[in-house]
Design an enzyme around this catalytic site. Structure first.
Site, short mmCIF file in Angstrom:
data_model
loop_
_atom_site.label_atom_id
_atom_site.label_comp_id
_atom_site.label_asym_id
_atom_site.label_seq_id
_atom_site.Cartn_x
_atom_site.Cartn_y
_atom_site.Cartn_z
N GLY A 97 0.82 -1.21 0.00
CA GLY A 97 0.00 0.00 0.00
C GLY A 97 0.84 1.24 0.00
O GLY A 97 1.72 1.39 0.86
N GLY A 101 -8.10 -6.02 4.61
CA GLY A 101 -9.15 -6.90 4.11
C GLY A 101 -10.31 -6.10 3.59
O GLY A 101 -10.16 -4.92 3.28
N CYS A 136 -6.13 -16.34 0.42
CA CYS A 136 -6.20 -15.76 -0.94
C CYS A 136 -5.02 -16.22 -1.77
O CYS A 136 -3.86 -15.94 -1.44
CB CYS A 136 -6.17 -14.24 -0.80
SG CYS A 136 -5.81 -13.39 -2.33
N TYR A 191 0.66 -12.44 -6.92
CA TYR A 191 1.09 -11.07 -7.15
C TYR A 191 1.44 -10.30 -5.87
O TYR A 191 2.44 -9.60 -5.82
CB TYR A 191 -0.01 -10.31 -7.89
CG TYR A 191 0.24 -8.83 -8.00
CD1 TYR A 191 1.12 -8.33 -8.96
CD2 TYR A 191 -0.38 -7.93 -7.15
CE1 TYR A 191 1.37 -6.97 -9.06
CE2 TYR A 191 -0.14 -6.56 -7.24
CZ TYR A 191 0.73 -6.09 -8.19
OH TYR A 191 0.97 -4.75 -8.28
N SER A 212 6.97 -8.03 -10.91
CA SER A 212 5.98 -9.06 -10.58
C SER A 212 6.22 -10.39 -11.31
O SER A 212 5.84 -11.44 -10.82
CB SER A 212 4.57 -8.53 -10.85
OG SER A 212 4.48 -8.05 -12.17
N ASP A 231 4.41 -12.36 -17.31
CA ASP A 231 3.88 -11.50 -16.25
C ASP A 231 2.98 -12.34 -15.35
O ASP A 231 2.59 -13.46 -15.71
CB ASP A 231 3.10 -10.31 -16.84
CG ASP A 231 3.00 -9.13 -15.86
OD1 ASP A 231 3.49 -9.25 -14.71
OD2 ASP A 231 2.44 -8.09 -16.24
N ASP A 232 2.64 -11.80 -14.18
CA ASP A 232 1.86 -12.59 -13.22
C ASP A 232 0.38 -12.61 -13.57
O ASP A 232 -0.32 -13.57 -13.24
CB ASP A 232 2.04 -12.05 -11.81
CG ASP A 232 1.42 -10.67 -11.67
OD1 ASP A 232 2.02 -9.71 -12.18
OD2 ASP A 232 0.31 -10.56 -11.11
N CYS A 281 -12.61 -9.15 -7.07
CA CYS A 281 -12.37 -9.61 -5.70
C CYS A 281 -13.19 -8.76 -4.74
O CYS A 281 -13.19 -7.54 -4.83
CB CYS A 281 -10.89 -9.47 -5.36
SG CYS A 281 -10.52 -9.94 -3.67
N CYS A 284 -9.06 -19.33 -1.55
CA CYS A 284 -10.04 -18.52 -2.26
C CYS A 284 -9.45 -18.27 -3.64
O CYS A 284 -8.38 -17.67 -3.77
CB CYS A 284 -10.31 -17.18 -1.56
SG CYS A 284 -11.43 -16.18 -2.56
N CYS A 342 -11.33 -15.02 -7.99
CA CYS A 342 -10.99 -14.16 -9.13
C CYS A 342 -10.81 -14.96 -10.41
O CYS A 342 -10.95 -14.43 -11.51
CB CYS A 342 -9.76 -13.31 -8.82
SG CYS A 342 -8.36 -14.22 -8.15
P1 AMP Z 1 -3.54 -4.36 -16.68
O1 AMP Z 1 -2.68 -3.41 -17.39
O2 AMP Z 1 -4.82 -3.70 -16.19
O3 AMP Z 1 -3.82 -5.62 -17.44
O4 AMP Z 1 -2.78 -4.76 -15.33
C1 AMP Z 1 -1.84 -5.83 -15.35
C2 AMP Z 1 -0.69 -5.53 -14.45
O5 AMP Z 1 -1.19 -5.16 -13.16
C3 AMP Z 1 0.20 -6.73 -14.27
O6 AMP Z 1 1.53 -6.32 -14.58
C4 AMP Z 1 0.08 -7.12 -12.82
O7 AMP Z 1 1.33 -7.41 -12.26
C5 AMP Z 1 -0.52 -5.92 -12.15
N1 AMP Z 1 -1.58 -6.25 -11.16
C6 AMP Z 1 -2.38 -7.30 -11.11
N2 AMP Z 1 -3.23 -7.23 -10.06
C7 AMP Z 1 -2.94 -6.08 -9.43
C8 AMP Z 1 -3.45 -5.41 -8.26
N3 AMP Z 1 -4.44 -5.92 -7.56
N4 AMP Z 1 -2.88 -4.24 -7.92
C9 AMP Z 1 -1.89 -3.72 -8.64
N5 AMP Z 1 -1.39 -4.28 -9.74
C10 AMP Z 1 -1.89 -5.44 -10.14
#
Ligand code: AMP
Length: 460
Positions: free
Chosen positions: A36, A111, A244, A250, A291, A353-354, A390, A439, A442
């Site tokens: 955060g 949470g 979770c 991530y 990530s 990527d994750d 989520c 969980c 998502c």
């Molecule tokens: P997007 O561009 O919207 O597809 O976001 C994908 C990127 O956001 C990936 O590189 C993830 O590592 C990152 N990501 C996924 N979930 C979260 C989250 N809850 N908060 C911040 N970053 C996230």
């Protein structure tokens, strides 16, 4: 809107019984800044008075030596707030402090409470006055309203009314209390620190302050720490634990141990399995930093495709997701990542990527890699398609903004313009964690509780 937001992935920490409590909490929050970046706060207590300092911004910018000196006492709790939408103001930062009929009380929450809107409506109609728009403040009002005389019983009484995810640290005028919701959605660990005890969301906080890890707080457990030691209660109805899985994918730091396993080890397994399920002929495999790094190591190890650091990250830019508007997010990916042309040019590149949320990041990265001369770009994602929002504390956009909820893998591939696209399967993910109960809503839409109330369901 009644509450301005529903998503609070945060970090919490607390120290009991150490003369440097506030300093140790400061360091713990610093170690967990990844959970955060919007704001942070510390509340301390010296037996008579409570001292609170909180503000918007990063931990290192909020606290100075002189501020920490003012946070007196040998008990302190702290909070890092994460937010992407809604009011970005200091009244929503934590810890929350209140003087109620049962004494002074401070609270830090990680949470998301899914029945927050209906609870808040009831409280307001019976006279409660709210100072913030967070769901966490509801807990304080419930405790104040409880008919139980002792603060511990009032806390239990109130938490029984909550649905959803909560890891909590309370500070009273003679104790520090740690609680995990019965599903254990968010992590919380306890350690021994010098003369006292420490609670924290992740073990990296314990590492930094050289605390000794004791154990995780169990799902549904309430731990009361005071001058007589530690007391553990299990005051809630038992249910199946649902930690979770996205913490592994991530959110948590790779060097943390959560839910009994090192995040690093799990992520590497995700990468190996991803390579097994989605092989491709290529010259190099590169991560989206940070990530994707550990999963890429796994992908490279399994596939024997050489690992390269083909994208360099500017570490002074926050996580792209943090930025509030679509236009800034597009720009954000560019200022955050830059390809190394000498590595990429003329090569067939696998990029890992994750997760894909809206698809914005992946699309930008594929374009970037092609502009840097990549011959082919193969996107690999070390989690299954993120199809459902989520409600338990990870920030995800509404369902219709999640690209995988409305598009097939092939349609996503077309959108991000990669040559191929492969995700980890749900079965593959479970094989890697070797534990059945998580969980995974998502990915599967199997929410472990009812969604909660109407406002929350708007996301759906
Ligand atoms: P997007 O561009 O919207 O597809 O976001 C994908 C990127 O956001 C990936 O590189 C993830 O590592 C990152 N990501 C996924 N979930 C979260 C989250 N809850 N908060 C911040 N970053 C996230």
């Amino acid at each position: 809107m009644f509450l301005d937001k529903f998503n609070e992935e945060c970090a919490i920490a607390g120290v009991y019984g150490d003369k440097d409590a506030a300093n140790l909490v400061y360091l713990s929050l610093y170690a967990m800044q990844h959970r955060g970046q919007e704001g942070a706060g510390i509340c301390s207590m010296d037996g008579n008075s409570f001292y609170l300092h909180k503000s918007l911004g990063l931990v290192a910018d909020i606290f100075s030596n002189s501020i920490l000196k003012e946070l007196k006492g040998d008990v302190a709790i702290g909070h890092n707030r994460y937010s992407t939408t809604g009011a970005n103001n200091v009244s929503n930062t934590q810890p929350i402090f209140a003087e109620i009929n049962k004494g002074k009380l401070a609270l830090a929450h990680n949470g998301n409470i899914v029945n927050a809107v209906s609870l808040k409506k009831e409280l307001v109609s019976s006279g409660s006055i709210f100072m913030s728009t967070t769901d966490s403040e509801i807990i304080i009002h419930l405790i104040a309203k409880s008919q139980k005389d002792s603060i511990n019983e009032a806390i239990i009484d109130s938490l029984r009314l909550l649905k959803g995810a909560y890891s909590l640290i309370f500070m009273t005028d003679n104790s520090m209390i740690g609680v995990r919701d019965p599903m254990g959605v968010r992590p919380l660990v306890i350690g021994k620190i010098r003369s006292g005890y420490i609670l924290a969301s992740e073990t990296v906080a314990l590492d930094l302050v050289e605390a000794e890890f004791i154990r995780e707080i169990e799902p549904g457990e309430m731990v009361i720490i005071n001058d007589y030691g530690i007391k553990s209660l299990k005051p809630f109805e038992k249910c199946e634990p649902k930690p979770c899985i996205f913490e592994y994918i991530y959110f948590a730091r790779p060097d943390s141990m959560i839910f009994g396993k090192y995040v690093y080890d799990v992520r590497k397994e995700f990468g190996k399995r991803l390579a097994q399920e989605n092989p491709v002929d290529a010259d190099i495999v590169i991560p989206v930093p940070d990530s994707g790094v550990v999963a890429t190591l796994g992908y490279s190890e399994y596939s024997r495709i050489p690992y390269e650091q083909g994208l360099i990250r500017n570490h002074y830019v926050g996580r792209t997701f943090i930025e509030p508007s679509q236009s800034i997010r597009h720009f954000g990916v560019k200022i955050k990542l830059n390809p190394v042309e000498s590595i990429i040019k003329g090569r067939r590149v696998v990029v890992v990527d994750d997760s894909i949320v809206r698809g914005t990041t992946s699309r930008k990265i594929v374009k970037m890699l092609r502009e840097a001369g990549a011959r082919e770009v193969h996107m690999r994602i070390s989690s299954p398609p993120t199809k459902f929002p989520c409600f338990y504390g990870i920030d995800t956009p509404t369902r219709k903004e999640l690209i995988a909820s409305t598009h097939t893998v092939e349609e996503i591939r077309k959108y991000i313009t990669s040559d191929t696209l492969g995700y980890l399967s749900v079965e593959g993910m479970y094989d890697c964690v070797k534990k059945l109960s998580f969980c995974d809503a998502c990915f599967t839409g199997n929410y472990p509780t009812l969604h909660g109330d109407g406002e929350t369901e708007n996301k759906f």
